[in-house]
Design a protein around this motif. Sequence first.
Motif, PDB file in Angstrom:
ATOM      1  N   GLY A   7      52.103  39.519  23.142  1.00  0.00           N
ATOM      2  CA  GLY A   7      53.401  39.685  22.500  1.00  0.00           C
ATOM      3  C   GLY A   7      54.556  39.867  23.462  1.00  0.00           C
ATOM      4  O   GLY A   7      55.681  40.014  23.038  1.00  0.00           O
ATOM      5  N   GLU A   8      54.316  39.860  24.750  1.00  0.00           N
ATOM      6  CA  GLU A   8      55.381  40.001  25.727  1.00  0.00           C
ATOM      7  C   GLU A   8      55.650  38.651  26.367  1.00  0.00           C
ATOM      8  O   GLU A   8      54.739  37.971  26.786  1.00  0.00           O
ATOM      9  N   ASP A   9      56.902  38.290  26.427  1.00  0.00           N
ATOM     10  CA  ASP A   9      57.259  37.022  27.043  1.00  0.00           C
ATOM     11  C   ASP A   9      57.922  37.214  28.399  1.00  0.00           C
ATOM     12  O   ASP A   9      58.330  36.260  29.021  1.00  0.00           O
ATOM     13  N   ALA A  10      58.073  38.454  28.854  1.00  0.00           N
ATOM     14  CA  ALA A  10      58.675  38.712  30.156  1.00  0.00           C
ATOM     15  C   ALA A  10      57.705  38.291  31.251  1.00  0.00           C
ATOM     16  O   ALA A  10      56.508  38.545  31.155  1.00  0.00           O
ATOM     17  N   PRO A  11      58.203  37.640  32.292  1.00  0.00           N
ATOM     18  CA  PRO A  11      57.305  37.224  33.378  1.00  0.00           C
ATOM     19  C   PRO A  11      56.788  38.435  34.152  1.00  0.00           C
ATOM     20  O   PRO A  11      57.547  39.344  34.492  1.00  0.00           O
ATOM     21  N   LEU A  12      55.518  38.448  34.410  1.00  0.00           N
ATOM     22  CA  LEU A  12      54.879  39.522  35.165  1.00  0.00           C
ATOM     23  C   LEU A  12      54.049  38.909  36.278  1.00  0.00           C
ATOM     24  O   LEU A  12      53.524  37.809  36.131  1.00  0.00           O
ATOM     25  N   PRO A  13      53.902  39.609  37.402  1.00  0.00           N
ATOM     26  CA  PRO A  13      53.044  39.079  38.461  1.00  0.00           C
ATOM     27  C   PRO A  13      51.580  39.100  38.030  1.00  0.00           C
ATOM     28  O   PRO A  13      51.169  39.891  37.181  1.00  0.00           O
ATOM     29  N   ILE A  14      50.795  38.225  38.616  1.00  0.00           N
ATOM     30  CA  ILE A  14      49.384  38.125  38.260  1.00  0.00           C
ATOM     31  C   ILE A  14      48.646  39.405  38.595  1.00  0.00           C
ATOM     32  O   ILE A  14      47.759  39.839  37.861  1.00  0.00           O
ATOM     33  N   GLN A  15      49.030  40.052  39.682  1.00  0.00           N
ATOM     34  CA  GLN A  15      48.334  41.258  40.114  1.00  0.00           C
ATOM     35  C   GLN A  15      48.510  42.402  39.128  1.00  0.00           C
ATOM     36  O   GLN A  15      47.692  43.322  39.092  1.00  0.00           O
ATOM     37  N   ALA A  16      49.561  42.382  38.295  1.00  0.00           N
ATOM     38  CA  ALA A  16      49.779  43.442  37.312  1.00  0.00           C
ATOM     39  C   ALA A  16      48.835  43.291  36.125  1.00  0.00           C
ATOM     40  O   ALA A  16      48.647  44.229  35.362  1.00  0.00           O
ATOM     41  N   LYS A  17      48.246  42.116  35.941  1.00  0.00           N
ATOM     42  CA  LYS A  17      47.296  41.833  34.860  1.00  0.00           C
ATOM     43  C   LYS A  17      47.867  42.167  33.484  1.00  0.00           C
ATOM     44  O   LYS A  17      47.191  42.709  32.630  1.00  0.00           O
ATOM     45  N   GLY A  18      49.147  41.866  33.288  1.00  0.00           N
ATOM     46  CA  GLY A  18      49.776  42.056  31.987  1.00  0.00           C
ATOM     47  C   GLY A  18      50.169  43.486  31.681  1.00  0.00           C
ATOM     48  O   GLY A  18      50.550  43.790  30.557  1.00  0.00           O
ATOM     49  N   ASP A  19      50.089  44.389  32.637  1.00  0.00           N
ATOM     50  CA  ASP A  19      50.403  45.799  32.412  1.00  0.00           C
ATOM     51  C   ASP A  19      51.890  46.036  32.658  1.00  0.00           C
ATOM     52  O   ASP A  19      52.337  46.161  33.793  1.00  0.00           O
ATOM     53  N   ARG A  20      52.658  46.098  31.587  1.00  0.00           N
ATOM     54  CA  ARG A  20      54.103  46.305  31.698  1.00  0.00           C
ATOM     55  C   ARG A  20      54.413  47.723  32.182  1.00  0.00           C
ATOM     56  O   ARG A  20      55.405  47.951  32.873  1.00  0.00           O
ATOM     57  N   ASN A  21      53.570  48.686  31.833  1.00  0.00           N
ATOM     58  CA  ASN A  21      53.799  50.069  32.276  1.00  0.00           C
ATOM     59  C   ASN A  21      53.705  50.169  33.794  1.00  0.00           C
ATOM     60  O   ASN A  21      54.441  50.941  34.415  1.00  0.00           O
TER      61      ASN A  21
END
Length: 104
Positions: free
Chosen positions: A47-61
Motif C-alpha cells: 500500500g505504499e508507493d513511496a520509493p524505498l531502498p532495497i536494503q530497507a526491505k519495505g520498512d518505512r519505520n
Amino acid sequence: MAVCKIALTLAAIIVMINAQRPFYAGSGAIGYPQLENESVQLSNRFGEDAPLPIQAKGDRNLINRLESVPIDNRPFWYLNWQQYDAMRRQPQTWPQKPNTFIDK
C-alpha cells in the motif's frame, strides 16, 4: 503422376508446418500468462508507493528512524541510495553532436 507429386509435396509441407508446435502447447505466446484485463495497473502490495531502498526491505519505520539520525551516523547504503535517487530524478543530458554526413 504430376498431380500425385504436387499432392505429396503439399501434404509434406502441411505436416512440417504442423510439426513446428505440438497441439497440446496451445496457440498463445509461450512465457507470458493471459491477462483478463490488461488495464490493471500493478501497485505495491503493502500500500505504499513511496520509493524505498532495497536494503530497507519495505520498512518505512526504518527510513523514518534513519532520517532522524545525524548525517554522519547514517549508514552508507542509505546515503548512497539518496544520491542515486537524486541523480535519477534529474538526469544529466548533453545535446547530440550533429552528424556531418546527414546534416548539411
